[in-house]
Each structure stands twice: as structure tokens, then as C-alpha cells.
Design a protein around this motif. Sequence first.
Motif, PDB file in Angstrom:
ATOM      1  N   ILE A  25      58.183  -1.225   8.388  1.00 40.94           N
ATOM      2  CA  ILE A  25      57.363  -1.368   7.193  1.00 40.94           C
ATOM      3  C   ILE A  25      58.260  -1.352   5.956  1.00 40.94           C
ATOM      4  CG2 ILE A  25      55.320  -0.316   8.223  1.00 40.94           C
ATOM      5  CD1 ILE A  25      56.024   2.280   6.744  1.00 40.94           C
ATOM      6  N   ILE A  27      58.684   0.584   2.552  1.00 38.97           N
ATOM      7  CA  ILE A  27      58.260   1.837   1.934  1.00 38.97           C
ATOM      8  C   ILE A  27      58.564   1.809   0.445  1.00 38.97           C
ATOM      9  CG2 ILE A  27      58.596   4.338   1.879  1.00 38.97           C
ATOM     10  CD1 ILE A  27      59.281   4.228   4.846  1.00 38.97           C
ATOM     11  N   ARG A  70      53.048   5.721   4.715  1.00 39.82           N
ATOM     12  CA  ARG A  70      52.581   4.498   5.396  1.00 39.82           C
ATOM     13  C   ARG A  70      51.129   4.182   5.018  1.00 39.82           C
ATOM     14  NH1 ARG A  70      53.386   1.810  10.870  1.00 39.82           N
ATOM     15  NH2 ARG A  70      55.468   2.725  10.708  1.00 39.82           N
ATOM     16  N   THR A  75      53.181   1.202  -0.371  1.00 38.88           N
ATOM     17  CA  THR A  75      53.832   1.024   0.929  1.00 38.88           C
ATOM     18  C   THR A  75      52.951   0.133   1.814  1.00 38.88           C
ATOM     19  OG1 THR A  75      55.112   3.062   0.822  1.00 38.88           O
ATOM     20  CG2 THR A  75      54.557   2.279   3.019  1.00 38.88           C
ATOM     21  N   THR A  76      53.577  -0.567   2.745  1.00 42.23           N
ATOM     22  CA  THR A  76      52.892  -1.509   3.629  1.00 42.23           C
ATOM     23  C   THR A  76      51.620  -0.912   4.232  1.00 42.23           C
ATOM     24  OG1 THR A  76      54.988  -2.536   4.238  1.00 42.23           O
ATOM     25  CG2 THR A  76      53.131  -2.920   5.705  1.00 42.23           C
ATOM     26  N   ALA A  78      49.940  -0.896   6.998  1.00 42.51           N
ATOM     27  CA  ALA A  78      50.151  -1.246   8.401  1.00 42.51           C
ATOM     28  C   ALA A  78      48.858  -1.164   9.190  1.00 42.51           C
ATOM     29  CB  ALA A  78      51.191  -0.310   9.007  1.00 42.51           C
ATOM     30  N   TYR A  82      49.619   5.722  12.173  1.00 44.10           N
ATOM     31  CA  TYR A  82      49.258   6.790  11.253  1.00 44.10           C
ATOM     32  C   TYR A  82      49.280   8.173  11.899  1.00 44.10           C
ATOM     33  CZ  TYR A  82      48.186   2.940   8.228  1.00 44.10           C
ATOM     34  OH  TYR A  82      48.301   1.802   7.454  1.00 44.10           O
ATOM     35  N   LEU A  87      54.841   8.805  11.622  1.00 41.11           N
ATOM     36  CA  LEU A  87      55.164   9.118  10.225  1.00 41.11           C
ATOM     37  C   LEU A  87      56.479   9.895  10.124  1.00 41.11           C
ATOM     38  CD1 LEU A  87      51.562  10.122   9.178  1.00 41.11           C
ATOM     39  CD2 LEU A  87      52.767   8.065   8.427  1.00 41.11           C
ATOM     40  N   ASP A  90      59.063   7.321  10.350  1.00 42.99           N
ATOM     41  CA  ASP A  90      59.162   6.660   9.044  1.00 42.99           C
ATOM     42  C   ASP A  90      60.087   7.446   8.122  1.00 42.99           C
ATOM     43  OD1 ASP A  90      57.256   4.805   9.900  1.00 42.99           O
ATOM     44  OD2 ASP A  90      55.653   5.587   8.624  1.00 42.99           O
ATOM     45  N   CYS A 208      43.382   2.485   5.523  1.00 45.18           N
ATOM     46  CA  CYS A 208      44.671   3.127   5.784  1.00 45.18           C
ATOM     47  C   CYS A 208      44.581   4.636   5.550  1.00 45.18           C
ATOM     48  CB  CYS A 208      45.747   2.516   4.885  1.00 45.18           C
ATOM     49  SG  CYS A 208      46.118   0.787   5.256  1.00 45.18           S
TER      50      CYS A 208
END
Length: 292
Positions: A25, A27, A70, A75-76, A78, A82, A87, A90, A208
Motif C-alpha cells: 500500500i 502510506i 491502512r 493512506t491507500t 485497501a 485490517y 497492520l 505495515d 475501511c
Amino acid sequence: MPGTTRPPVSGHPAISLRRVAANGIEINVAVAGNGPAVLLLHGFPHTWRLWTEVIPVLARHHRVIAPDLRGLGATTRAADGYDAGTLATDAEELLTALGEPSAAVVGIDAGAPPAFLLAMRRPERVRRLVLMESSLGPLPGAEDFLASGPPWWFGFHAVPGLAETVLAGHEAEYIDWFLTAGTRGRGVPREIRDAFIGAYTGSEALRCAFSYYRAAPANARQIQDAAGSRRLTVPTMAIGAHPVGTALERQLRPVADDLTGHLVEDCGHIIPLDRPDALLPLLTSFFAPALR
């Protein structure tokens, strides 16, 4: 420096925003200062701007790294990932992309479980750990806090597709409720409030956000597995306020080798904006050994 750098943040010339590729992704991350790294992980309904009052002080002696998590903020957004374990990856890959082998890691609310898992799984990447106003899934110690069940919105957010449909067009009123309750009625500065509402407006932004709650069963398994197989060896500080109080400290006590607990009086859930005057001395003192 990896990633795309954008102009300094208005009103905060020492803070620059970057887009950094990590774990599949892009960030959005605020960066300020120089020195030992400090990674700040926000929760719901926040963005990196949760740390607006904290960053300038920490940046006097540290390189402060404050991402949008995320799917949140810039931020993307996605499709998945999650759960706390993803995370945590990430966060680790963000540190790697920014050239930081390790950092002091701070997590609040939804940012606390990934911070915990990062410290459990990769303790060499976490010099010190601060967890605030959250609970760690099934770990014992939070029974009093959860005696009446989880907070009402946990169930509402967890039903796929429901909350984002019901709240469409009413995001501002909904977010305002959390910001008011999370500061015991005091509220947050208008600029930050508007940034939060903008970040959580629209069905995709809400999807999200609520995906964090829909990942709760996976988080519980990941936390239980980590706590059942190893100790938390990183020096850790648990900070509570209203409503979590000392529940998080009690959850951590049986699994942590080096734990300090603090309860911030007259403070709502959103500690970094409600009582930065009380939080900053705790953080700067806890991080001081890295400066020696």
C-alpha cells in the motif's frame, strides 16, 4: 529519502508529509525532527493529526513518524488487511522504508493491538512500547471494563455494510459524537475536527474504518497466540484515562517483563488531544534512555 515528499503542513512547518510504499500500500506519513525514531499509531476516528500537539515536542530530540493507518486518512483504502497482524507488518515495513531499524512505538485505540503484536513478534524493532486506551482482545484483566459488554458501536460497526449505509450523509454528526465523548465534552480544535470528518466522509472511507472492527475475531486469535507463545520483553508503558482506565495495564501485567502503568486524571479517551500536557511528560521521560 524513499517516498514522495510534499510541502510542510500548514501551521506546522517542521512537519513534512510523505507517501511511502510499504506492504503493498501507499502510506501517508507525517515526519518531523531528528534522532531516535518514535512511531505513533492512531485509532478511530483519527488520522495522524491526532498527534498534532505531541509531534513538535517529541521532534526536539526524536525523529517522529506518524502515519495514517491502512485505509484511513490519505493512506491507500485497501480491500483487506485490517487485522492487527497485517497492520503490524505495515508498521514494520514503513520503518524499513524510512531507514529506521527500530523505534519507540506508541499505539492508541485501534493502533494499540498492532503496536503490541509488532513488539511481541519483532522485539528487535521496538525499543520501547507505549499502549493507550485500548483493550487487547481476550487477554484477562479487562473484565470490569467489559462487564456490560463492549462499547455499543463495536457491534454496529462489525455488521458488514450496515454502518456505512446508515451513516451516509451524517458522517459529521457521527464523528462529532466521538470527538466530544472522547474529550469529556471539551472537543478538539476546529481544524483537527474538520480534518477528521473529511477523512471519514464517504462510504469507502467508512468501510475501511469499520473493517477494523470486523477484524476483531482475527485480532483476538492473533493476540492470544502471541501471548500464549512468548513474553513481552520490550520495556512497556500502559496509559489509561476514561473510559478504559487501568484495564489495559491489567491485561499486560501477566505477559510483560517490564511494565509501567499510568492513569491520566480528568481525561477522555483521546489523550493526545485532550490532555497533551499530561501525556508529554510521560512520553519524554519514558523515551529518555534512548538519548543517553
